[in-house]
Design an enzyme around this catalytic site. Structure first.
Site, mmCIF file in Angstrom:
data_model
loop_
_atom_site.group_PDB
_atom_site.id
_atom_site.type_symbol
_atom_site.label_atom_id
_atom_site.label_comp_id
_atom_site.label_asym_id
_atom_site.label_seq_id
_atom_site.Cartn_x
_atom_site.Cartn_y
_atom_site.Cartn_z
ATOM 1 N N TYR A 1 0.836 -1.190 0.000
ATOM 2 C CA TYR A 1 0.000 0.000 0.000
ATOM 3 C C TYR A 1 0.878 1.249 0.000
ATOM 4 C CZ TYR A 1 -2.685 3.931 1.439
ATOM 5 O OH TYR A 1 -3.212 5.185 1.473
ATOM 6 N N HIS B 1 -2.325 0.057 6.648
ATOM 7 C CA HIS B 1 -3.510 -0.192 5.820
ATOM 8 C C HIS B 1 -4.029 -1.617 6.035
ATOM 9 C CE1 HIS B 1 -5.950 1.368 2.394
ATOM 10 N NE2 HIS B 1 -5.517 2.512 2.895
HETATM 11 CO CO CO Z 1 -5.102 5.319 5.781
#
Ligand code: CO
Length: 447
Positions: free
Chosen positions: A202, A252
């Site tokens: 991410y 994340h």
């Molecule tokens: Co975030």
């Protein structure tokens, strides 16, 4: 009109006048209909509509509430970029008929009534639609008062919102360079994300080796490789850019509960400003274990829809920063209550603010940032020229600070003709990223 009706009206008017003169509540003299809240000549909502636009390619949903007073209208953010058309339906086909004729002054009453207007509540889509209306009503109230919205919330307790910028790199050296660039521009907070060799991740470029046995569009992610890399990334950054700069990181979700605990412990020595979303919302109870084992500050909450999801995290002091997407939870009205609730428990705000929040949503973030004592930090997004064209009045950023617009309401408009120049793209119909992250063996990963 019959004579007796006229007499009744006259009698009621006479009684009301007497009671008002005696200081007796106006409501007591009338049946408790919604209209009895309001003076006869009060402003009415005449139209509510959603507008889709994508000046940066990100599908934004904004809501316009129009009133019976010529030229008086408000704008709010209802963006749910993964499912924008569902929000348009919720606004145009369901909230509009519910709201037309109501007095836009009564924001709290309108919020509470919208909240139960579909009986089933607390979901994305309906909460996005409510957020757009709610923020538009605050915009209208500010315009009626001739004041920027932060003034309606108590005024400023800081001159601007301190921002954190995003830095990411394909390796530690590229990341270090990006962090330095923000530092040179005067930023005091930077979020750092780095590519994970051989995998997607991410917030940084993916380097997936491409596993042929997985479905097309799949991004391959392995949590162990990620959890091994991130402490080394922070070791490198602290060594090269020092300790003055506040560093943040977003996990994340994506890792197991014990990996989250281990990661938070391993990062403690690098003194992060916060570690974001080490766990998914389904595992909130596990924050207790992180808390018991490490003092790494934790941020959480951008996926929350229900204004009650944060109760335990805050009241048990299991997190340090509440991250909430204002156009996801129902707008400014629930967010200001959340901020006050968090203040009591020493939890600070770090409202979610990436590119899938329209300029009205950002303005709502900053109104709270300036007026809430327990502000922590604000995520930055710098709008492009096309967004400035569509939304005149976008807030100014200088030296890593974001400033409120001092014009009444949000001080921002939406040029509906220019918005049409940037239609949302239908293909692909939603972000292909979500729902397509898998482990090597094909197991879906929470994004
Ligand atoms: Co975030």
């Amino acid at each position: 009109m019959s004579k007796s009706v006229q007499n009744n009206d006259r009698r009621r008017f006479f009684q009301d006048s007497l009671m008002a003169a005696a200081g007796v509540g106006f409501l007591q003299s009338k049946s408790a209909s919604a209209d009895s809240f309001n003076p006869k000549d009060s402003v009415k909502i005449t139209n509510v509509k959603a507008v889709l636009t994508a000046p940066e390619g990100i599908r934004l949903v904004v809501v316009k509430v129009e009133t019976s007073e010529p030229g008086l209208y408000g704008w709010g953010c209802a963006t749910f970029t993964q499912r924008p058309k569902t929000v348009v339906t919720a606004v145009d086909e369901y909230l509009k008929p519910f709201l037309v004729g109501k007095n836009p002054d009564n924001i709290e009453d309108i919020w509470q009534s919208m909240f139960v207007s579909s009986y089933w509540r607390n979901g994305p889509v309906l909460n996005n639609a409510m957020s757009g209306v709610d923020m538009a009503l605050w915009d209208i109230k500010g315009k009626r008062a001739g004041l920027p919205v932060y003034q309606l919330l108590g005024g400023k307790c800081r001159f601007a919102a301190d921002l954190y910028a995003h830095a990411s790199g394909r390796d530690f050296v590229e990341l270090e360079d990006r962090v330095r660039r923000w530092m040179e521009k005067g930023y005091r907070h930077v979020r750092a994300q780095v590519a994970i060799e051989g995998y997607s991740t991410y917030g940084a470029p993916g380097t997936d080796r491409g596993l042929g046995h997985l479905p097309p569009n799949t991004r391959v992610y392995e949590p162990a490789a990620y959890v091994r890399t991130i402490p080394k990334m922070f070791e490198h950054l602290r060594d090269k850019v020092g300790w003055e700069i506040e560093l943040l990181h977003d996990t994340h979700e994506r890792v197991s509960n014990s990996q989250a605990v281990n990661l938070a412990k391993a990062l403690e020595e690098y003194q992060l400003f916060f570690l974001e979303d080490p766990l998914p919302p389904e595992q909130v109870d596990h924050f207790r274990l992180i808390r018991q084992q490490t003092a790494t500050p934790i941020a959480m909450g951008e996926l929350f829809n229900n204004p009650h999801e944060w109760n335990d995290l805050i009241s048990e002091r299991l997190i340090d920063y509440i991250r909430v997407h204002l156009s996801q939870i129902g707008g400014l009205t629930p967010a200001r209550k959340l901020a006050a609730f968090a203040e009591t428990f020493g939890v600070r705000t770090a409202w979610h603010g990436p590119g899938d929040l329209s300029p009205f949503g950002r303005a709502a973030n900053v109104a709270l940032d300036l007026s809430c004592y327990n502000f922590g930090v604000q995520e930055q997004h710098i709008f492009n020229d096309a967004a400035h064209e569509v939304f005149p009045g976008i807030l100014k950023i200088e030296n890593g600070y974001e400033f409120a617009n001092e014009a009444p309401g949000w001080g921002i408009d939406c040029d509906e003709e220019k918005a049409k120049k940037y239609p949302i793209k239908e293909d692909p119909p939603f972000d292909m990223f979500w729902g397509n992250v898998r482990r090597r063996d094909g197991t879906i990963v929470r994004p």
